[in-house]
Design an enzyme around this catalytic site. Structure first.
Site, short mmCIF file in Angstrom:
data_model
loop_
_atom_site.label_atom_id
_atom_site.label_comp_id
_atom_site.label_asym_id
_atom_site.label_seq_id
_atom_site.Cartn_x
_atom_site.Cartn_y
_atom_site.Cartn_z
N HIS A 78 0.84 -1.21 0.00
CA HIS A 78 0.00 0.00 0.00
C HIS A 78 0.87 1.26 0.00
CE1 HIS A 78 -3.62 2.37 1.52
NE2 HIS A 78 -2.61 3.21 1.73
N GLU A 79 1.85 1.30 0.91
CA GLU A 79 2.71 2.48 1.01
C GLU A 79 3.67 2.56 -0.18
OE1 GLU A 79 1.66 4.62 2.93
OE2 GLU A 79 0.48 3.36 4.27
N HIS A 82 2.01 4.23 -3.13
CA HIS A 82 1.99 5.70 -3.08
C HIS A 82 3.28 6.27 -3.68
CE1 HIS A 82 -1.72 6.35 -0.94
NE2 HIS A 82 -1.36 5.56 0.06
#
Length: 165
Positions: A78-79, A82
């Site tokens: 998820h990170e 980004h």
């Protein structure tokens, strides 16, 4: 909690997942994005944050310890997504269509915006407030803003101003 308290096996599993997903993304995108800096300094109820300018991922060591498998499977990609979206598209909406595409099509991970981890161990003291329909728990920060007269909070259901019990 300092990084040294986090078992080395968990740190290694995090790095493995990060490198695996980064290699997968580089292959699918035909790029050679660098490995981001990784730290275990995230606090509070956030599982992690991606710092675009410093190209860094900060993970919450408490939530990582308590939810290792799900955390490594979901939060790390998820990170990373980004950071990859920022490198690939520039500044766009944090959980917009580009991020969703990066998560699902490139990294092969379901695009979930929030985690479902138990937060009891990382939640700070709260203060009880009431409205017409229910009791609310305000964080220390919000409570202090009310006390100083800097903020007023309302119930999202009935619209009434929250009052300390």
């Amino acid at each position: 909690m300092k990084t040294s308290r986090l078992p080395i096996a968990i740190q290694q599993a995090v790095m493995r997942r990060l490198r695996e997903k980064l290699a997968q993304a580089n292959l699918k995108l035909g790029r050679n994005y660098p490995e981001p800096k990784l730290s275990y300094t995230q606090r509070g109820t956030s599982a992690g944050t991606a710092w675009l300018e410093s190209y860094e991922i900060r993970l919450n060591p408490v939530l990582l310890l308590e939810n290792s498998e799900a955390f490594i499977e979901e939060v790390v990609p998820h990170e990373l997504a980004h950071l990859l979206v920022w490198k690939h598209f520039g500044r766009v909406a944090p959980h917009g269509k580009e991020w969703k595409w990066m998560m699902e099509s490139v990294l092969g991970v379901p695009a979930r915006r929030t985690h479902q981890f138990e937060l009891q161990s990382v939640r700070r003291n709260t203060f009880p407030y009431r409205c017409k329909c229910q009791e609310h728990q305000l964080t220390v920060r919000r409570h202090n803003r009310v006390v100083r007269g800097e903020a007023v909070y309302r119930c999202v259901h009935c619209g009434e101003q929250l009052v300390a019990k």
